[in-house]
Design a protein around this motif. Structure first.
Motif, PDB file in Angstrom:
ATOM      1  N   ASP A   1      -8.574  -0.404  -2.702  1.00  0.00           N
ATOM      2  CA  ASP A   1      -9.753   0.232  -3.256  1.00  0.00           C
ATOM      3  C   ASP A   1      -9.468   1.930  -3.570  1.00  0.00           C
ATOM      4  N   GLY A   2      -8.232   2.256  -3.674  1.00  0.00           N
ATOM      5  CA  GLY A   2      -7.955   3.442  -4.128  1.00  0.00           C
ATOM      6  C   GLY A   2      -7.839   4.687  -2.945  1.00  0.00           C
ATOM      7  N   ARG A   3      -8.208   4.289  -1.644  1.00  0.00           N
ATOM      8  CA  ARG A   3      -8.045   5.343  -0.655  1.00  0.00           C
ATOM      9  C   ARG A   3      -6.647   5.644  -0.235  1.00  0.00           C
ATOM     10  N   PRO A   4      -6.441   6.769   0.092  1.00  0.00           N
ATOM     11  CA  PRO A   4      -5.197   7.061   0.710  1.00  0.00           C
ATOM     12  C   PRO A   4      -5.126   6.308   2.173  1.00  0.00           C
ATOM     13  N   VAL A   5      -3.600   6.190   2.312  1.00  0.00           N
ATOM     14  CA  VAL A   5      -3.533   5.489   3.451  1.00  0.00           C
ATOM     15  C   VAL A   5      -2.681   6.163   4.282  1.00  0.00           C
ATOM     16  N   VAL A   6      -3.322   6.148   5.722  1.00  0.00           N
ATOM     17  CA  VAL A   6      -2.680   6.754   6.875  1.00  0.00           C
ATOM     18  C   VAL A   6      -2.102   5.777   7.832  1.00  0.00           C
ATOM     19  N   THR A   7      -0.488   6.001   8.135  1.00  0.00           N
ATOM     20  CA  THR A   7      -0.118   5.223   9.056  1.00  0.00           C
ATOM     21  C   THR A   7      -0.007   6.059  10.434  1.00  0.00           C
ATOM     22  N   LEU A   8      -0.792   5.635  11.554  1.00  0.00           N
ATOM     23  CA  LEU A   8      -1.030   6.293  12.531  1.00  0.00           C
ATOM     24  C   LEU A   8      -0.071   5.800  13.952  1.00  0.00           C
ATOM     25  N   ASP A   9       0.691   6.323  14.144  1.00  0.00           N
ATOM     26  CA  ASP A   9       1.698   5.913  15.295  1.00  0.00           C
ATOM     27  C   ASP A   9       1.178   6.157  16.752  1.00  0.00           C
ATOM     28  N   THR A  10       0.779   4.727  17.277  1.00  0.00           N
ATOM     29  CA  THR A  10       0.169   5.043  18.928  1.00  0.00           C
ATOM     30  C   THR A  10       0.986   4.928  19.852  1.00  0.00           C
TER      31      THR A  10
ATOM     32  N   TRP B   1       0.974  -1.274  -0.083  1.00  0.00           N
ATOM     33  CA  TRP B   1      -0.006   0.110   0.059  1.00  0.00           C
ATOM     34  C   TRP B   1       0.799   1.252   0.098  1.00  0.00           C
ATOM     35  N   LEU B   2       1.776   1.386   0.750  1.00  0.00           N
ATOM     36  CA  LEU B   2       2.909   2.425   0.989  1.00  0.00           C
ATOM     37  C   LEU B   2       3.557   2.706  -0.365  1.00  0.00           C
TER      38      LEU B   2
ATOM     39  N   HIS C   1      11.910   5.111   8.643  1.00  0.00           N
ATOM     40  CA  HIS C   1      13.106   5.985   9.036  1.00  0.00           C
ATOM     41  C   HIS C   1      13.663   5.889  10.518  1.00  0.00           C
ATOM     42  N   GLY C   2      14.784   5.230  10.991  1.00  0.00           N
ATOM     43  CA  GLY C   2      15.139   5.280  12.339  1.00  0.00           C
ATOM     44  C   GLY C   2      15.111   3.790  12.814  1.00  0.00           C
ATOM     45  N   SER C   3      15.005   3.837  14.028  1.00  0.00           N
ATOM     46  CA  SER C   3      14.921   2.595  14.879  1.00  0.00           C
ATOM     47  C   SER C   3      13.647   2.360  15.656  1.00  0.00           C
ATOM     48  N   CYS C   4      13.672   1.147  16.287  1.00  0.00           N
ATOM     49  CA  CYS C   4      12.418   1.060  17.018  1.00  0.00           C
ATOM     50  C   CYS C   4      12.772   0.606  18.401  1.00  0.00           C
ATOM     51  N   PHE C   5      12.392   1.729  19.266  1.00  0.00           N
ATOM     52  CA  PHE C   5      12.575   1.778  20.623  1.00  0.00           C
ATOM     53  C   PHE C   5      11.758   0.373  21.343  1.00  0.00           C
ATOM     54  N   VAL C   6      12.814  -0.103  22.253  1.00  0.00           N
ATOM     55  CA  VAL C   6      12.210  -1.387  23.035  1.00  0.00           C
ATOM     56  C   VAL C   6      12.673  -0.912  24.449  1.00  0.00           C
TER      57      VAL C   6
ATOM     58  N   GLU D   1       9.246   7.431  22.110  1.00  0.00           N
ATOM     59  CA  GLU D   1       9.720   6.434  21.230  1.00  0.00           C
ATOM     60  C   GLU D   1       9.545   6.684  19.706  1.00  0.00           C
ATOM     61  N   VAL D   2       8.521   7.648  19.404  1.00  0.00           N
ATOM     62  CA  VAL D   2       8.237   7.997  18.014  1.00  0.00           C
ATOM     63  C   VAL D   2       9.704   8.722  17.745  1.00  0.00           C
ATOM     64  N   ASP D   3      10.216   9.297  18.546  1.00  0.00           N
ATOM     65  CA  ASP D   3      11.500  10.262  18.103  1.00  0.00           C
ATOM     66  C   ASP D   3      12.736   9.494  17.811  1.00  0.00           C
ATOM     67  N   TYR D   4      12.534   7.975  18.096  1.00  0.00           N
ATOM     68  CA  TYR D   4      13.655   7.169  17.813  1.00  0.00           C
ATOM     69  C   TYR D   4      13.492   6.628  16.214  1.00  0.00           C
ATOM     70  N   GLY D   5      12.179   6.524  15.714  1.00  0.00           N
ATOM     71  CA  GLY D   5      11.993   6.396  14.452  1.00  0.00           C
ATOM     72  C   GLY D   5      10.513   5.984  14.187  1.00  0.00           C
ATOM     73  N   THR D   6      10.002   5.929  12.975  1.00  0.00           N
ATOM     74  CA  THR D   6       8.801   5.816  12.502  1.00  0.00           C
ATOM     75  C   THR D   6       8.455   5.536  11.255  1.00  0.00           C
ATOM     76  N   PHE D   7       7.326   5.196  10.641  1.00  0.00           N
ATOM     77  CA  PHE D   7       7.078   5.216   9.254  1.00  0.00           C
ATOM     78  C   PHE D   7       7.257   6.545   8.881  1.00  0.00           C
ATOM     79  N   ASP D   8       7.545   6.860   7.456  1.00  0.00           N
ATOM     80  CA  ASP D   8       7.667   7.946   6.714  1.00  0.00           C
ATOM     81  C   ASP D   8       6.406   8.565   6.780  1.00  0.00           C
ATOM     82  N   GLY D   9       6.124   9.919   7.263  1.00  0.00           N
ATOM     83  CA  GLY D   9       4.966  10.464   7.181  1.00  0.00           C
ATOM     84  C   GLY D   9       3.822  10.112   7.936  1.00  0.00           C
ATOM     85  N   ALA D  10       4.138   9.571   9.089  1.00  0.00           N
ATOM     86  CA  ALA D  10       3.241   8.868   9.954  1.00  0.00           C
ATOM     87  C   ALA D  10       2.501  10.003  10.719  1.00  0.00           C
TER      88      ALA D  10
END
Length: 248
Positions: free
Chosen positions: A129-138, A121-122, A224-229, A143-152
């Protein structure tokens, strides 16, 4: 040499007597010299453990012997040293706190989408179905500052229980779009997806297995980046290698 097996996993399922299960798991984990955290509640189990492979597998076998947990899955990675300092097995009101009693994932989960589909999709810029996709960081903001999906989408959450109020403030931004909620391993985005569906958003999915499963199956594509654990490795890169290298 990476001789320590690290596992993480959760499952929403009805646990009638979490206190009894606590004692059983604590005894087995201590006997096997495992370290990490196991959280139990009437809604399910959430665990992060590390140790020798045979010992970890013995504990997971005990988990899977419990009613409702037979298909419990754990994500696996390896490290050169034990990333946890101690063993904790706790009974809590929720295995991930949201303070939203109407949400009961143990009674039915929101639809999930696998890592390969999310990448596709990305890649194409929309869903099937042609709808724009939004990735939502919960996850929480740090944690997000370590890394996340582009444009999340990032609502700068201080704690996960802030999510329902943040949704009400930003719901209009998600209308008419396909929303893929994601988090580290899947537990937060599962509850988040249910809350969004309860709020009336129609096209909401949770990323199956979270960022760590995405890394395992699709590498770092669109991330982009890493995933905090939440252990002494601090964060994992797209190859599931720790940001902080352990001495061999």
């Amino acid at each position: 040499m990476n001789a320590v097996l690290n596992v993480s996993g959760y499952k929403f399922a009805r646990i009638d007597d979490p206190q009894a299960l606590q004692q059983s798991l604590l005894a087995r984990a201590a006997e096997r010299r495992l370290k990490g955290t196991i959280l139990l509640a009437h809604e399910g189990i959430n665990l992060f453990l590390a140790g020798a492979q045979a010992d970890v597998d013995a504990l997971l076998a005990l988990v899977r012997a419990q009613p409702g947990l037979q298909d419990f899955e754990a994500k696996r990675s390896w490290s050169g040293a034990q990333p946890f300092r101690k063993l904790l097995v706790k009974v809590k009101p929720e295995i991930i706190r949201m303070n939203h009693p109407a949400i009961a994932p143990q009674d039915g989960r929101a639809p999930a989408v696998d890592a390969h589909t999310v990448r596709r999709w990305l890649d194409q810029g929309h869903d099937d179905d042609g709808r724009p996709v939004v990735t939502l960081d919960t996850r929480n903001a740090f944690e997000v500052d370590y890394g996340t999906f582009d444009g999340a989408v990032d609502w700068r959450l201080h704690k996960f229980s802030d999510f329902p109020d943040a949704l009400q403030a930003h719901k209009a931004d998600l209308e008419g779009k396909t929303v893929v909620s994601f988090c580290t391993g899947g537990i937060r985005c599962e509850k988040a997806a249910l809350v969004m569906r309860e709020a009336g958003l129609e096209h909401v999915w949770q990323l199956e297995g979270g960022i760590l499963k995405y890394f395992e199956q699709e590498g770092g594509a669109h991330f982009h980046g890493s995933c905090f654990v939440f252990d002494e490795r601090e964060a994992l890169d797209a190859g599931l290698q720790p940001l902080l290298k352990s001495p061999d």
